[in-house]
Structure formats: C-alpha cells, structure tokens
Design an enzyme around this catalytic site. Sequence first.
Site: not given
Length: 280
Positions: A31, A36-37, A149
């Site tokens: 969450g 990036g997500h 990452k």
Amino acid sequence: MRVVNTVNEVRKEVKEWKKQGLTVGLVPTMGFLHEGHASLIRKAAEQCDRVVVSDFVNPTQFAPNEDLESYPRDIEHDMKICEESGADLIFHPGVEEMYCPDFSTYVNMTGPSDELCGKSRPIHFRGVCTVVSKLFNIASPDKAYFGQKDAQQLAVIMRMVRDLNFDIEIVGCPIIRESDGLAKSSRNTYLSPEQRSAATVLHRALEEGRKLAESGEKSASAVIAKITEIIESEPLARIDYVNVTSFPEIIPTEEINGSILAAVAVYFGSTRLIDNFILG
Ligand code: PAF
C-alpha cells in the site's frame, strides 16, 4: 474495480475470470502506492486480462524494532492509483484474515536471501516469501510483478518460484525515480526536508559506480569504494551496506563479470533507504 477484504472473495472473482479464459496478473504491495507501484499495475494491465493488487502491510517481514506500526497507510489514495492504473481488484485484508492466531508455517530460504538486506534484516525474507506464497495461492496469477528497486527481493521471489514450482511468470520492472534521481519509495515520506535532499546522494553515488564498471573496471572493491566515498561525503548518510553481488544468485563477487548487482542500504536519521543498479 472492486475492493475486497477476504481470501474467499478473491478466489471467487479469480475463478470466474479463469472460467472465461482470462489471464490474471498480481501486483503484491504494502500500500501507500506511488508512481513505482502504478508502473507495475500498468505493466500488468498491458500484459494480462485482469489485474489484482494486494494491499497489505505484512507484519511477518518486520522485526520488532522496525517500522510496522508507523508504516504509512492510505487505502483511499491507493484505490485512486489502482483505478487510474488499470487494476480490477484490490485485495485489502486485515492481519487476522492472512494470519490465524496459531499460524505456524513459514517459507524459509537460504542462498539469495542471506546477503545484503538478509544480513541487516534477518527475518525479513522469511516474511516476504511466506506472504507472497500465500498471495500466489490466493490469487492464482499467471504473472506477478515486482520492482527492481527491491532487486534482492526480486531475486528471492524468482528463486522461490523455481524451487517450489509455482506456475507463475515473475516480471521484474525498472526502478521509477523522482526528477532528482531518488528512487520512489513509500518510506521517502519519513524524511525531513534536509534528509530528503541528502538522500539524492544514493543515485549520484550509484551512477558513478555504474560509470566506473561500464568503463571496464573489473574490481568490485574499486566500484564499492567509489560508491562508499561519495555516500560518505554526505554528512546525513549512515551506510548499512554497499556491496556488489552476482544477480540473480546474490553471491558477493570480487570480479565484475556477467550479470551483477550493485546495491546500497543507507540510513538518513532512522529511515533506511535502498537503491541499486544491475549490469549485464
Ligand atoms: O515489496 C513489497 O512491498 C513487499 O515486500 C511485498 C512483496 C508486497 C510483500 O509484502
């Protein structure tokens, strides 16, 4: 897009999709989603018919002295990012849904999980492998998406999938950075303005290390020394590790040859940030 909290609801939805012959991509997250997500979700939406995002701060990957309680959470904001990026289902379980009170089965790995973050955070990858196995069993994805990452995590998951015969393709996706080079991370929100500006040293140091390796330097120690020197020039930075390993085996190496990972973990105050590059 739907948000569900139970294992049964995910299973029911995925079963329906599979009955229709649709492929499923899973993006496991904790969450507090950022760009990036979003890039992982977009990639999953490009490659799969349906996308499940799990949004769960997994307690088993945090040691007692770590930031489980303070880890940032914002499901409303996460729903917006998921919707915009093409997710179909968010799985947002409570801890009790994922771990019954007498839970006692863990996935333990040796090898790629032992070095780098595995040294500083000894129970971390056991928790990651356990929760990711559970998510794989719950969502039955065809593909699962992880960011570079966390390069060691990506290597660990690839090893686990191979060793335990999960019939799932693992897709690694590039690091997404802020305009000044800092890798996007939910933990960046912990940084004070001074620490935030100091943290840009990580990308600068890694870029110099990369240039050195790309210019033909074969000694990993020389690359490590270059990266270390630049990070140490920043007074707010405290190094946890700077290392070079083979990738995806994560075995420390003295020679820059084949596929290698240069990885750093550095504290700014109490916030520990990681970053890396992969060559070859
Ligand atoms: O990378 C993360 O956010 C977590 O380690 C993961 C893979 C979602 C497991 O909790």
